[in-house]
Scaffold this motif. Structure first.
Motif, PDB file in Angstrom:
ATOM      1  N   ASP A 134       0.831  -1.210   0.000  1.00 27.91           N
ATOM      2  CA  ASP A 134       0.000   0.000   0.000  1.00 27.91           C
ATOM      3  C   ASP A 134       0.864   1.258   0.000  1.00 27.91           C
ATOM      4  N   GLU A 135       1.964   1.224   0.748  1.00 23.05           N
ATOM      5  CA  GLU A 135       2.845   2.393   0.800  1.00 23.05           C
ATOM      6  C   GLU A 135       3.481   2.652  -0.563  1.00 23.05           C
ATOM      7  N   GLU A 136       3.928   1.572  -1.217  1.00 23.72           N
ATOM      8  CA  GLU A 136       4.531   1.733  -2.541  1.00 23.72           C
ATOM      9  C   GLU A 136       3.503   2.227  -3.554  1.00 23.72           C
ATOM     10  N   TYR A 137       2.281   1.724  -3.421  1.00 21.81           N
ATOM     11  CA  TYR A 137       1.224   2.166  -4.332  1.00 21.81           C
ATOM     12  C   TYR A 137       0.926   3.651  -4.143  1.00 21.81           C
ATOM     13  N   GLN A 138       0.878   4.097  -2.877  1.00 20.55           N
ATOM     14  CA  GLN A 138       0.634   5.510  -2.605  1.00 20.55           C
ATOM     15  C   GLN A 138       1.771   6.370  -3.140  1.00 20.55           C
ATOM     16  N   LYS A 139       2.995   5.863  -3.007  1.00 21.06           N
ATOM     17  CA  LYS A 139       4.147   6.598  -3.520  1.00 21.06           C
ATOM     18  C   LYS A 139       4.080   6.723  -5.039  1.00 21.06           C
ATOM     19  N   LEU A 140       3.665   5.648  -5.698  1.00 25.42           N
ATOM     20  CA  LEU A 140       3.521   5.696  -7.154  1.00 25.42           C
ATOM     21  C   LEU A 140       2.459   6.713  -7.568  1.00 25.42           C
ATOM     22  N   LYS A 141       1.358   6.767  -6.817  1.00 28.21           N
ATOM     23  CA  LYS A 141       0.313   7.741  -7.122  1.00 28.21           C
ATOM     24  C   LYS A 141       0.841   9.165  -6.989  1.00 28.21           C
ATOM     25  N   GLU A 142       1.641   9.402  -5.939  1.00 34.50           N
ATOM     26  CA  GLU A 142       2.203  10.746  -5.748  1.00 34.50           C
ATOM     27  C   GLU A 142       3.158  11.103  -6.884  1.00 34.50           C
ATOM     28  N   GLU A 143       3.955  10.126  -7.320  1.00 28.64           N
ATOM     29  CA  GLU A 143       4.879  10.385  -8.429  1.00 28.64           C
ATOM     30  C   GLU A 143       4.120  10.703  -9.717  1.00 28.64           C
ATOM     31  N   VAL A 144       3.032   9.974  -9.939  1.00 30.10           N
ATOM     32  CA  VAL A 144       2.218  10.238 -11.128  1.00 30.10           C
ATOM     33  C   VAL A 144       1.614  11.632 -11.065  1.00 30.10           C
ATOM     34  N   ALA A 145       1.117  12.024  -9.870  1.00 30.38           N
ATOM     35  CA  ALA A 145       0.538  13.362  -9.716  1.00 30.38           C
ATOM     36  C   ALA A 145       1.594  14.439  -9.950  1.00 30.38           C
ATOM     37  N   LEU A 146       2.815  14.197  -9.451  1.00 32.79           N
ATOM     38  CA  LEU A 146       3.898  15.163  -9.651  1.00 32.79           C
ATOM     39  C   LEU A 146       4.253  15.291 -11.128  1.00 32.79           C
ATOM     40  N   LEU A 147       4.314  14.164 -11.816  1.00 28.70           N
ATOM     41  CA  LEU A 147       4.603  14.202 -13.249  1.00 28.70           C
ATOM     42  C   LEU A 147       3.509  14.942 -14.009  1.00 28.70           C
ATOM     43  N   ARG A 148       2.262  14.738 -13.594  1.00 23.70           N
ATOM     44  CA  ARG A 148       1.159  15.425 -14.264  1.00 23.70           C
ATOM     45  C   ARG A 148       1.287  16.939 -14.090  1.00 23.70           C
ATOM     46  N   LYS A 149       1.662  17.380 -12.865  1.00 22.92           N
ATOM     47  CA  LYS A 149       1.834  18.817 -12.629  1.00 22.92           C
ATOM     48  C   LYS A 149       2.973  19.374 -13.477  1.00 22.92           C
ATOM     49  N   ARG A 150       4.054  18.596 -13.599  1.00 22.97           N
ATOM     50  CA  ARG A 150       5.171  19.057 -14.422  1.00 22.97           C
ATOM     51  C   ARG A 150       4.755  19.219 -15.881  1.00 22.97           C
ATOM     52  N   VAL A 151       3.966  18.263 -16.346  1.00 21.95           N
ATOM     53  CA  VAL A 151       3.492  18.354 -17.733  1.00 21.95           C
ATOM     54  C   VAL A 151       2.612  19.579 -17.914  1.00 21.95           C
ATOM     55  N   GLU A 152       1.732  19.837 -16.947  1.00 24.10           N
ATOM     56  CA  GLU A 152       0.850  20.999 -17.044  1.00 24.10           C
ATOM     57  C   GLU A 152       1.655  22.294 -17.014  1.00 24.10           C
ATOM     58  N   ARG A 153       2.668  22.369 -16.121  1.00 30.04           N
ATOM     59  CA  ARG A 153       3.506  23.571 -16.076  1.00 30.04           C
ATOM     60  C   ARG A 153       4.271  23.748 -17.380  1.00 30.04           C
ATOM     61  N   GLY A 154       4.751  22.625 -17.930  1.00 28.27           N
ATOM     62  CA  GLY A 154       5.467  22.712 -19.199  1.00 28.27           C
ATOM     63  C   GLY A 154       4.580  23.232 -20.315  1.00 28.27           C
ATOM     64  N   ALA A 155       3.327  22.762 -20.331  1.00 24.78           N
ATOM     65  CA  ALA A 155       2.397  23.225 -21.359  1.00 24.78           C
ATOM     66  C   ALA A 155       2.095  24.710 -21.191  1.00 24.78           C
ATOM     67  N   SER A 156       1.921  25.148 -19.927  1.00 28.21           N
ATOM     68  CA  SER A 156       1.650  26.568 -19.677  1.00 28.21           C
ATOM     69  C   SER A 156       2.837  27.430 -20.087  1.00 28.21           C
ATOM     70  N   LEU A 157       4.047  26.961 -19.755  1.00 33.12           N
ATOM     71  CA  LEU A 157       5.245  27.721 -20.112  1.00 33.12           C
ATOM     72  C   LEU A 157       5.403  27.811 -21.625  1.00 33.12           C
ATOM     73  N   GLU A 158       5.098  26.723 -22.307  1.00 30.15           N
ATOM     74  CA  GLU A 158       5.199  26.735 -23.767  1.00 30.15           C
ATOM     75  C   GLU A 158       4.214  27.731 -24.369  1.00 30.15           C
ATOM     76  N   ALA A 159       2.983  27.757 -23.817  1.00 29.59           N
ATOM     77  CA  ALA A 159       1.992  28.711 -24.316  1.00 29.59           C
ATOM     78  C   ALA A 159       2.440  30.143 -24.052  1.00 29.59           C
ATOM     79  N   LEU A 160       3.036  30.380 -22.865  1.00 26.80           N
ATOM     80  CA  LEU A 160       3.512  31.723 -22.527  1.00 26.80           C
ATOM     81  C   LEU A 160       4.642  32.154 -23.452  1.00 26.80           C
ATOM     82  N   LEU A 161       5.567  31.247 -23.718  1.00 27.36           N
ATOM     83  CA  LEU A 161       6.675  31.569 -24.614  1.00 27.36           C
ATOM     84  C   LEU A 161       6.183  31.845 -26.028  1.00 27.36           C
ATOM     85  N   SER A 162       5.168  31.086 -26.450  1.00 27.51           N
ATOM     86  CA  SER A 162       4.609  31.329 -27.782  1.00 27.51           C
ATOM     87  C   SER A 162       3.992  32.719 -27.857  1.00 27.51           C
TER      88      SER A 162
END
Length: 203
Positions: free
Chosen positions: A114-142
């Motif tokens: 369960d602990e490893e599963y929760q950690k994986l969920k947190e990593e996925v959420a962090l990656l999703r936020k990074r992708v969203e920030r990257g998309a926002s930054l790309e739009a801003l640069l454009s």
């Protein structure tokens, strides 16, 4: 004639088929079909032999055929208990213990806590936020690129206008009316809100 349970499949049948190439249900059906075929072919061979060797009339031949058909049904009915015993042996032989895994299923040996599963969920959420920030930054640069392009265009137009104004100033000093008129018309062509009718010079 032999009672045969229909094939219904299922997880165990699928797993047995992956492991052996066939499942218990399929094998039991095949055994019943083979036994029934052997009974029918044996009795019919006997019937053919008797008809060829004995001098039988049509009535006797018909009676022999009916008797052989009854014998086939009798053999098939009496084979039932033996086939049930064979079914049990087939199930024992093909039953895969729960601790046995196929090579492609060995990855399941690594269970996730369960602990490893929760950690994986947190990593996925962090990656999703990074992708969203990257998309926002790309739009801003454009947007910044478009704004810079607009500023460059404005600066280029202003530079050309300054050159024309310098030329006008020099023309005024020289009293060159024709050159002043041409320069003024060029400026109006670069400024959309000025019309030719607004010029102080007429044709």
């Amino acid at each position: 004639m032999i009672k045969t349970h229909p094939w219904i499949g299922g997880t165990e049948e699928e797993y047995e088929t992956q492991h052996f190439g066939f499942g218990a249900q399929s094998l039991k059906i095949a055994v019943r079909q083979m036994v029934e075929h052997k009974i029918k072919s044996g009795v019919k061979d006997m019937e053919s032999y008797l008809q060829e060797t004995l001098d039988l009339n049509d009535t006797d031949k018909l009676t022999l055929t009916h008797s052989c058909d009854k014998l086939i049904r009798l053999y098939c009915d009496r084979a039932g208990p033996s086939l049930e015993a064979i079914d049990s042996e087939i199930e024992k032989l093909l039953q895969i213990p729960p601790n046995v895994l196929l090579p492609e299923d060995e990855v399941q040996l690594e269970q996730v806590s369960d602990e490893e599963y929760q950690k994986l969920k947190e990593e996925v959420a962090l990656l999703r936020k990074r992708v969203e920030r990257g998309a926002s930054l790309e739009a801003l640069l454009s947007a910044d690129d478009e704004e810079l392009s607009s500023i460059k265009n404005v600066c280029e137009i202003a530079r050309k206008d300054m050159e024309i104004l310098d030329l006008l100033q020099k023309s005024c000093l020289k009293n060159d009316v024709k050159m002043i008129k041409n320069a003024t018309e060029f400026i109006c062509s670069t400024v959309p809100f000025l019309k030719k009718s607004d010029l102080i010079f007429g044709d």
